[in-house]
Scaffold this motif. Structure first.
Motif, PDB file in Angstrom:
ATOM      1  N   GLY A   4      -3.939  -4.417  -8.192  1.00  0.00           N
ATOM      2  CA  GLY A   4      -3.891  -3.555  -9.368  1.00  0.00           C
ATOM      3  C   GLY A   4      -2.493  -3.255  -9.820  1.00  0.00           C
ATOM      4  N   TYR A   5      -1.510  -3.936  -9.449  1.00  0.00           N
ATOM      5  CA  TYR A   5      -0.014  -3.718  -9.815  1.00  0.00           C
ATOM      6  C   TYR A   5       0.204  -4.263 -11.150  1.00  0.00           C
ATOM      7  CZ  TYR A   5       1.130  -1.898  -5.206  1.00  0.00           C
ATOM      8  OH  TYR A   5       0.965  -1.016  -4.475  1.00  0.00           O
ATOM      9  N   LYS A   6       0.414  -3.818 -12.321  1.00  0.00           N
ATOM     10  CA  LYS A   6       0.507  -4.494 -13.562  1.00  0.00           C
ATOM     11  C   LYS A   6       1.773  -4.379 -14.172  1.00  0.00           C
ATOM     12  CE  LYS A   6      -4.276  -3.822 -14.496  1.00  0.00           C
ATOM     13  NZ  LYS A   6      -5.185  -2.961 -15.076  1.00  0.00           N
ATOM     14  N   ASN A   7       2.801  -3.264 -13.636  1.00  0.00           N
ATOM     15  CA  ASN A   7       4.220  -3.105 -14.183  1.00  0.00           C
ATOM     16  C   ASN A   7       5.052  -4.153 -13.527  1.00  0.00           C
ATOM     17  OD1 ASN A   7       6.320  -2.424 -15.656  1.00  0.00           O
ATOM     18  ND2 ASN A   7       6.280  -0.278 -14.696  1.00  0.00           N
TER      19      ASN A   7
ATOM     20  N   ALA B 206       1.062  -1.209  -0.170  1.00  0.00           N
ATOM     21  CA  ALA B 206       0.009   0.086   0.038  1.00  0.00           C
ATOM     22  C   ALA B 206       0.776   1.383   0.107  1.00  0.00           C
ATOM     23  CB  ALA B 206      -1.024   0.159   1.194  1.00  0.00           C
ATOM     24  N   LEU B 207       2.306   1.100   0.231  1.00  0.00           N
ATOM     25  CA  LEU B 207       2.977   2.335   0.282  1.00  0.00           C
ATOM     26  C   LEU B 207       3.638   2.642  -1.060  1.00  0.00           C
ATOM     27  CD1 LEU B 207       5.245   1.220   3.406  1.00  0.00           C
ATOM     28  CD2 LEU B 207       3.421   2.813   3.477  1.00  0.00           C
ATOM     29  N   TYR B 208       3.436   1.917  -1.998  1.00  0.00           N
ATOM     30  CA  TYR B 208       3.561   2.061  -3.276  1.00  0.00           C
ATOM     31  C   TYR B 208       2.488   2.297  -4.395  1.00  0.00           C
ATOM     32  CZ  TYR B 208       8.110  -0.035  -1.442  1.00  0.00           C
ATOM     33  OH  TYR B 208       9.250  -0.341  -0.546  1.00  0.00           O
ATOM     34  N   LYS B 209       2.774   3.233  -5.276  1.00  0.00           N
ATOM     35  CA  LYS B 209       1.863   3.544  -6.294  1.00  0.00           C
ATOM     36  C   LYS B 209       1.470   2.000  -7.054  1.00  0.00           C
ATOM     37  CE  LYS B 209       2.722   8.303  -6.382  1.00  0.00           C
ATOM     38  NZ  LYS B 209       3.349   9.393  -7.290  1.00  0.00           N
ATOM     39  N   THR B 210       0.428   2.049  -7.686  1.00  0.00           N
ATOM     40  CA  THR B 210      -0.066   0.801  -8.671  1.00  0.00           C
ATOM     41  C   THR B 210       0.869   0.922 -10.001  1.00  0.00           C
ATOM     42  OG1 THR B 210      -1.886   2.109  -9.432  1.00  0.00           O
ATOM     43  CG2 THR B 210      -2.112   0.653  -7.725  1.00  0.00           C
TER      44      THR B 210
ATOM     45  N   GLU C 260       7.145   0.012 -10.817  1.00  0.00           N
ATOM     46  CA  GLU C 260       7.819  -1.020 -11.471  1.00  0.00           C
ATOM     47  C   GLU C 260       8.168  -2.215 -10.358  1.00  0.00           C
ATOM     48  OE1 GLU C 260      11.544  -2.164 -14.339  1.00  0.00           O
ATOM     49  OE2 GLU C 260      11.103  -0.127 -14.165  1.00  0.00           O
ATOM     50  N   ILE C 261       7.722  -3.376 -10.535  1.00  0.00           N
ATOM     51  CA  ILE C 261       8.093  -4.211  -9.234  1.00  0.00           C
ATOM     52  C   ILE C 261       8.752  -5.352 -10.238  1.00  0.00           C
ATOM     53  CG2 ILE C 261       6.790  -5.792  -7.954  1.00  0.00           C
ATOM     54  CD1 ILE C 261       4.892  -4.052  -7.486  1.00  0.00           C
ATOM     55  N   ARG C 262       9.679  -5.710  -9.508  1.00  0.00           N
ATOM     56  CA  ARG C 262      10.515  -7.033  -9.917  1.00  0.00           C
ATOM     57  C   ARG C 262      10.509  -8.075  -8.963  1.00  0.00           C
ATOM     58  NH1 ARG C 262      15.496  -4.026 -12.689  1.00  0.00           N
ATOM     59  NH2 ARG C 262      14.417  -2.896 -14.413  1.00  0.00           N
ATOM     60  N   LEU C 263      10.199  -9.334  -9.566  1.00  0.00           N
ATOM     61  CA  LEU C 263      10.002 -10.503  -8.440  1.00  0.00           C
ATOM     62  C   LEU C 263      11.445 -11.442  -8.649  1.00  0.00           C
ATOM     63  CD1 LEU C 263       6.254 -11.971  -8.525  1.00  0.00           C
ATOM     64  CD2 LEU C 263       7.584 -11.181  -6.775  1.00  0.00           C
ATOM     65  N   ASN C 264      11.942 -11.491  -7.484  1.00  0.00           N
ATOM     66  CA  ASN C 264      13.326 -12.203  -7.543  1.00  0.00           C
ATOM     67  C   ASN C 264      13.050 -13.516  -6.582  1.00  0.00           C
ATOM     68  OD1 ASN C 264      16.025 -12.809  -7.702  1.00  0.00           O
ATOM     69  ND2 ASN C 264      16.503 -11.209  -6.198  1.00  0.00           N
ATOM     70  N   CYS C 265      12.850 -14.332  -7.275  1.00  0.00           N
ATOM     71  CA  CYS C 265      12.407 -15.781  -6.476  1.00  0.00           C
ATOM     72  C   CYS C 265      13.204 -16.918  -6.544  1.00  0.00           C
ATOM     73  CB  CYS C 265      11.019 -16.211  -6.841  1.00  0.00           C
ATOM     74  SG  CYS C 265      10.010 -17.593  -6.119  1.00  0.00           S
ATOM     75  N   ASP C 266      13.576 -17.360  -5.466  1.00  0.00           N
ATOM     76  CA  ASP C 266      14.606 -18.536  -5.419  1.00  0.00           C
ATOM     77  C   ASP C 266      13.876 -19.678  -6.082  1.00  0.00           C
ATOM     78  OD1 ASP C 266      15.963 -21.230  -4.596  1.00  0.00           O
ATOM     79  OD2 ASP C 266      17.213 -19.733  -3.587  1.00  0.00           O
ATOM     80  N   LYS C 267      14.615 -20.578  -7.129  1.00  0.00           N
ATOM     81  CA  LYS C 267      14.005 -21.612  -8.078  1.00  0.00           C
ATOM     82  C   LYS C 267      13.781 -22.693  -6.996  1.00  0.00           C
ATOM     83  CE  LYS C 267      18.340 -23.678  -9.084  1.00  0.00           C
ATOM     84  NZ  LYS C 267      19.209 -24.333 -10.329  1.00  0.00           N
TER      85      LYS C 267
END
Length: 134
Positions: free
Chosen positions: A123-126, A91-95, A98-105
């Motif tokens: 509603g995050y699309k970027n 909620a602290l970030y605008k929709t 740009e969000i990048r998911l960094n997930c361990d395999k």
């Protein structure tokens, strides 16, 4: 009558340096371990490989990097966030952030889907997924 006992003062000709060396070696290990983490500056995860990934150019505005470690711990940039507080942190970030998911395999797929669900609900699309290019 009592008698007075005299103590003989012993002179130390040498100092035992073995405990001192042990302490120095432990401190050296701590410094080297810390320096390795600081030099990387990232949270270490083992990324999945992709042949069709694209290399992103750096933009002026830094993206939010959400990291999911193998044990399921979630980090927003370098700040660890409890699973219950992920929605309030987003909620602290605008929709349009740009969000990048960094997930361990090796993490459970459930953790990855959980994060995607929350991002979609809010509603995050970027969104981008960080992988290792082969």
């Amino acid at each position: 009558m009592g008698y007075v006992r005299q103590m003989k003062v012993q002179k130390f000709d040498s100092i035992n340096v073995v405990p001192f060396i042990d302490i120095i070696l432990v401190l050296l290990v701590i410094v080297l371990t810390t320096a390795t983490f600081v030099a990387k500056g990232i949270i270490p995860v083992d990324l999945s490989k992709s042949k069709n990934s694209t290399v992103l150019k750096q933009k002026q505005q830094q993206p939010l990097v959400i990291t999911i470690k193998q044990n399921g711990e979630i980090f927003f940039d370098k700040i660890q966030v409890a699973r219950d507080h992920v929605k309030s942190m987003l909620a602290l970030y605008k929709t349009d952030t740009e969000i990048r998911l960094n997930c361990d395999k090796s993490t459970k797929f459930d953790n990855f889907v959980y994060m995607l669900d929350i991002l979609k609900q809010n509603g995050y699309k970027n969104l981008g997924i960080i992988t290792q290019h082969e």
